[in-house]
Design an enzyme around this catalytic site. Structure first.
Site, mmCIF file in Angstrom:
data_model
loop_
_atom_site.group_PDB
_atom_site.id
_atom_site.type_symbol
_atom_site.label_atom_id
_atom_site.label_comp_id
_atom_site.label_asym_id
_atom_site.label_seq_id
_atom_site.Cartn_x
_atom_site.Cartn_y
_atom_site.Cartn_z
ATOM 1 N NE ARG A 17 5.518 42.342 36.298
ATOM 2 C CZ ARG A 17 4.768 40.885 37.317
ATOM 3 N NH1 ARG A 17 5.912 40.104 37.574
ATOM 4 N NH2 ARG A 17 3.630 40.842 37.262
ATOM 5 C CB CYS A 43 2.613 27.671 33.995
ATOM 6 S SG CYS A 43 2.002 28.507 35.227
ATOM 7 C CE1 TYR A 91 -1.427 35.634 35.238
ATOM 8 C CE2 TYR A 91 -1.620 33.297 36.522
ATOM 9 C CZ TYR A 91 -0.652 34.284 36.093
ATOM 10 O OH TYR A 91 0.386 35.386 36.401
#
Length: 444
Positions: free
Chosen positions: A96, A171, A255
């Site tokens: 990551r 999610c 987001y």
């Protein structure tokens, strides 16, 4: 199923696991879990043992007859499973960190599920998830796969398009947005419902209800105040221009900052990187502290520090979904599932994130029709990126990978795309066996 349910969690050594265990404890009276198998790989063995022992203490404290099994033998664990949850990270947090840092070197946002970082997380993850799905086809073909692994939309679509497994992507963004509205409106979360439509990490609230009455205009007005913006631990809260939100007339998810505030987010990420505070670096430090807490033999509950890790409401979302399938509850939840016309303009067979009625046969999407014109193009562009990215992840085709990178709206050109692609392929070589030989052939 009268003898109880078998749950298998792949990525069981994750710091999130205590959240999941807490959820099964809270739902036990209605969801008769008999055994939970926590599965990991050799590199995660130590974390698996630490988390697994905490899980056993939590179950013991709750006084429940649930067996906790720890194993590195995935196929053994999967045999006869009723529900399989996936929360894995191929390459762990070190991968990551590369996903975040390499794009930043080229003036592009580095993030684990968006842009180049999301693309490479998909490249590393999709082949592994498909391998798990094929094992499920062999030893637990009737089980549900509940995928929480990011990028959840692409991972879920890969399973939908290339296996026979029953899969739902999950999610925590939708449930987090509903909880955020409940806090703003000072009401119990059970009274709030948002009609969601879009893609994973690209989902919009089309309408917002309290007790069945639309409060969308009121909520949009409230979140124009930066202090009332609904955000997440891993995304800087930047607020929205009031005029923009009113004109959009939709409830954006956190987001969307990456797409509507690209320059601002990039500038903030560059500042964070200079201070050694990319999200991966922050999470690495948080996890070190969490696992030290988890080692404490006196600890038998989920520690509050886990909330700083991100993934809020994960256990509630995951266990609530399993409960609703098991009981045929037919409540409404936003999940990632196959699009069979629920959202016009998105190809059939694609994964979409949309409000669904949850039944014993899985999610039944609520028909949305055409999305508002202001967001339709962006969602279609992201879906085009996802479709190409999934094909590249499976085929290992370099040209397709470059195409996917270039058409992502966060990448400014094919030249920059190629620079990032080549550097990230080299950095992640150990986790991309489907790519590397073909890459060298194309570059020779």
């Amino acid at each position: 199923m009268s003898k109880g349910l078998k749950i298998v969690t792949i990525g069981g050594g994750s710091s999130y696991t205590p959240e999941l265990i807490e959820g099964f404890i809270n739902y036990y009276s209605e969801l008769p879990v008999r055994e939970i198998w926590l599965v990991d790989i050799e590199a995660g063995k130590q974390k698996l043992e630490i988390v697994g022992n905490l899980a056993k203490r939590m179950i013991e404290k709750a006084g429940l007859p649930i067996e906790i099994h720890l194993t590195l033998d995935r196929k053994k664990a999967l045999k006869g499973a009723d529900y399989v949850t996936t929360q894995l990270r191929v390459g762990q947090l070190a991968a990551r960190a590369l996903d975040e840092k390499i794009p930043l070197k080229h003036g592009v946002i580095g993030q684990e599920t968006n842009g180049p970082g999301g693309l490479f997380k998909a490249f590393r993850t999709i082949p592994v998830i498909l391998e798990i799905a094929r094992e499920m086809e062999e030893v637990c073909p009737h089980a549900w796969l509940i995928n929480f692994t990011n990028p959840a939309g692409m991972v879920t679509e890969a399973v939908l398009r290339h296996t026979k497994i029953k899969v739902i992507g999950l999610c925590n963004v939708p449930i987090g947005m509903e909880r955020g509205v409940a806090d703003l409106m000072k009401v119990d979360p059970s009274r709030v419902r948002i009609d969601f439509a879009g893609l994973n990490h690209m989902v919009y609230g089309l309408d917002v209800f309290v007790d069945g009455v639309s409060v969308k205009d009121q909520v949009i007005e409230m979140i124009t105040d930066p202090d009332k913006a609904i955000t997440m631990k891993n995304i800087h809260a930047m607020g929205w221009e009031p005029e923009f939100l009113r004109a959009l007339n939709l409830f954006p998810c956190p987001y969307h900052n990456y797409y509507y505030k690209t320059g601002d987010v990039l500038a903030q990420e560059l500042k964070d990187a200079e201070k050694g505070e990319t999200r991966a670096e922050v999470v690495q430090r948080l996890e070190e502290g969490l696992f030290e807490l988890y080692k404490n033999k006196e600890l038998a509950t989920k520690p509050p520090q886990l909330e700083e890790r991100g993934g809020a409401y994960y256990s509630e979302a995951a266990v609530r979904l399993i409960y609703s399938i098991y009981t045929d509850k037919r409540d409404i939840q936003a999940v990632n599932t196959i699009n069979h016309g629920a959202i016009e303009g998105i190809p059939y067979g694609s994964a979409v994130e949309v409000s669904c009625v949850i039944t014993k046969d899985g999610p039944k999407p609520i028909n949305v029709g055409k999305l508002p014109i202001a967001v339709r193009g962006l969602i279609q562009q992201i879906k085009s990126f996802e479709r190409v990215a999934i094909d590249a992840a499976i085929s290992g085709d370099y040209d397709s990978a470059l195409l996917a990178m270039t058409i992502n709206p966060l990448v400014p050109s094919d030249r920059v795309a190629k620079l990032i692609l080549d550097e990230m392929l080299e950095a992640h070589k150990a986790f991309l066996p489907q790519f590397f030989d073909k890459k060298e052939e194309s570059l020779s």
